[in-house]
Design a protein around this motif. Structure first.
Motif, short mmCIF file in Angstrom:
data_model
loop_
_atom_site.label_atom_id
_atom_site.label_comp_id
_atom_site.label_asym_id
_atom_site.label_seq_id
_atom_site.Cartn_x
_atom_site.Cartn_y
_atom_site.Cartn_z
N ASN A 279 0.94 -1.31 -0.16
CA ASN A 279 -0.02 0.10 0.14
C ASN A 279 0.77 1.44 0.08
O ASN A 279 0.63 2.10 -0.72
CB ASN A 279 -0.88 0.03 1.25
N LYS A 280 1.99 1.23 0.71
CA LYS A 280 2.93 2.53 0.71
C LYS A 280 3.63 2.62 -0.80
O LYS A 280 3.39 3.56 -1.31
CB LYS A 280 4.17 2.08 1.78
N PHE A 281 3.76 1.38 -1.56
CA PHE A 281 4.29 1.41 -2.88
C PHE A 281 3.36 2.40 -3.68
O PHE A 281 3.54 3.22 -4.33
CB PHE A 281 4.69 0.26 -3.17
N ALA A 282 2.18 1.59 -3.54
CA ALA A 282 0.85 2.23 -4.63
C ALA A 282 0.89 3.67 -4.07
O ALA A 282 0.37 4.49 -5.01
CB ALA A 282 -0.28 1.43 -4.20
N SER A 283 0.72 4.09 -2.94
CA SER A 283 0.36 5.30 -2.59
C SER A 283 1.64 6.20 -3.09
O SER A 283 1.42 7.43 -3.49
CB SER A 283 0.23 5.65 -1.00
N TYR A 284 2.69 5.95 -2.83
CA TYR A 284 3.96 6.81 -3.36
C TYR A 284 3.63 7.08 -4.91
O TYR A 284 4.15 8.18 -5.18
CB TYR A 284 5.45 5.93 -3.04
N ILE A 285 3.33 5.90 -5.45
CA ILE A 285 3.26 6.02 -7.13
C ILE A 285 2.17 7.14 -7.36
O ILE A 285 2.39 8.06 -8.29
CB ILE A 285 3.20 4.65 -7.74
N LEU A 286 1.11 6.89 -6.87
CA LEU A 286 -0.19 7.68 -7.30
C LEU A 286 0.00 8.99 -7.01
O LEU A 286 -0.29 10.03 -7.50
CB LEU A 286 -1.28 7.06 -6.62
N ALA B 223 11.28 9.77 -4.45
CA ALA B 223 12.26 9.80 -3.35
C ALA B 223 11.89 8.47 -2.52
O ALA B 223 12.61 7.74 -2.24
CB ALA B 223 12.68 10.95 -2.67
N GLU B 224 10.58 8.78 -1.90
CA GLU B 224 10.03 7.74 -0.77
C GLU B 224 10.18 6.39 -1.60
O GLU B 224 10.44 5.34 -0.97
CB GLU B 224 8.96 8.28 -0.43
N PHE B 225 9.49 6.38 -2.79
CA PHE B 225 9.15 5.06 -3.50
C PHE B 225 10.55 4.26 -3.89
O PHE B 225 10.98 3.16 -3.75
CB PHE B 225 8.79 5.21 -4.77
#
Length: 366
Positions: free
Chosen positions: A251-258, A263-265
């Protein structure tokens, strides 16, 4: 060897136990009841959908003295004789390892002899598409004009590889993928009969992992039982068994991408790769979550359609809230179709990161 895998231990013994193939089962049962047995059948469909199980049940049912609703009774003399490994009236052949013309010639010679204690002599040829061209040619005349006591059941996952001359002489049945709800019922019943407790989310995760195959779903369930021992099977246990990433991390990955937090990704990607996780599997998990977010955004009854723990559902709902549907669908489409590219990429991580940056930098336009 004392232990039997679940898919072998709970292999269907009657037509009523076959899951998700109602059309096939109803037709075969009606043929048994009416006595209108064809001389050749073709069972085709993806792996683990019940082709060989149906063939074995049908082979016993056509010979049963007292069939029960079209299924073998299992109690009469013929059923007991056919249950013995030494019986010669049901012949199973694996065409993957016996694909030469000499095996078909052997069948042609032996099929002329009447069955020993049954009405029909049944030949089940599994993976029939593996037969050589010369074997198919030798088989053609026998299949066209078999003895009255012979029934052939051909099973295959790749019907398009079988010559049309063979196909045209068979009654064809297409086995479809089994729905998630039916797989849930099957796996749940098997787990209960095995004395295993589980959460609803874990059961759904096992059924989804089966990808329409009853055998694959039971194989996943087998691994889950071995993993968690005597304790209750949970959603996280299933993820660990499948090698899937933790839902909160995905979910963190998806949120960072969207949200364009590149940088966080990249930092999280580096951490995940260092832990030995596969970016191929990660991309698949991200695509699945993006799909769930789209469902949450589009459907009023999304909670019934997205079967994950409450905490995970809340995270998905929160992530989807401020993202446009256009961007969400674009991201789901891109991650949904890079699986094969990642599989053959020389450096999957570079492709994964480049794809994520492309999506993050886009406004949802293809």
């Amino acid at each position: 060897m004392s232990y039997l895998a679940l898919y072998r231990k709970f292999r269907p013994q009657t037509f009523d136990e076959i899951v998700g193939q109602d059309f096939v089962v109803t037709t075969l049962k009606n043929q048994i009841k009416s006595g209108n047995i064809s001389h050749a059948y073709l069972f085709t469909g993806t792996r683990g959908t019940g082709k060989t199980s149906c063939a074995k049940i049908f082979a016993r049912a056509v010979n049963c003295l007292h069939p029960v609703h079209g299924s073998p009774c299992g109690e009469c003399e013929t059923c007991k004789a056919l249950a013995s490994p030494s019986n010669l009236d049901i012949v199973e052949m694996d065409a993957a390892s016996n694909n030469g013309v000499e095996y078909i010639r052997d069948i042609k010679e032996k099929v002329q002899y009447a069955p020993g204690s049954s009405k029909y002599k049944v030949y089940i040829i599994d993976e029939v598409h593996m037969l050589s061209q010369s074997a198919f040619n030798a088989f053609l005349k026998t299949l066209e004009e078999p003895p009255a006591h012979a029934v052939f059941i051909l099973c295959t996952t790749e019907a398009y590889k079988i010559p049309q001359t063979i196909l045209s002489r068979c009654m064809r049945f297409d086995f479809k993928l089994v729905g998630v709800d039916k797989l849930e019922a099957l796996v749940g019943d098997v787990l209960v009969r095995s004395g295993k407790s589980f959460t609803p989310e874990a059961l759904n995760a096992v059924a989804v992992a089966g990808e329409g195959s009853a055998r694959d779903a039971l194989s996943v369930a087998d691994r889950c039982i071995a993993f968690c021992g005597d304790r209750q099977l949970t959603y996280d246990d299933v993820l660990n068994v499948l090698g899937a990433n933790d839902g909160r991390t995905v979910n963190k990955f998806a949120s960072y991408i969207l949200n364009g937090q590149l940088a966080e990704f990249l930092v999280l990607t580096d951490k995940t790769v260092r832990e030995g996780k596969s970016v191929n599997l990660l991309a698949r998990d991200i695509a699945a979550q993006l799909r769930d977010m789209a469902v949450i955004k589009l459907c009023d009854n999304a909670r019934k359609l997205v079967n994950v723990p409450d905490s995970m559902y809340s995270a998905l709902e929160s992530s989807a809230k401020d993202v446009s549907l256009k961007k969400l669908l674009y991201a789901a489409e891109v991650f949904g179709r890079i699986d094969s590219d990642l599989r053959f990429a020389l450096n999957p991580r570079i492709l994964f990161e480049a794809t994520a940056i492309k999506v993050a930098s886009s406004n949802g336009e293809v």
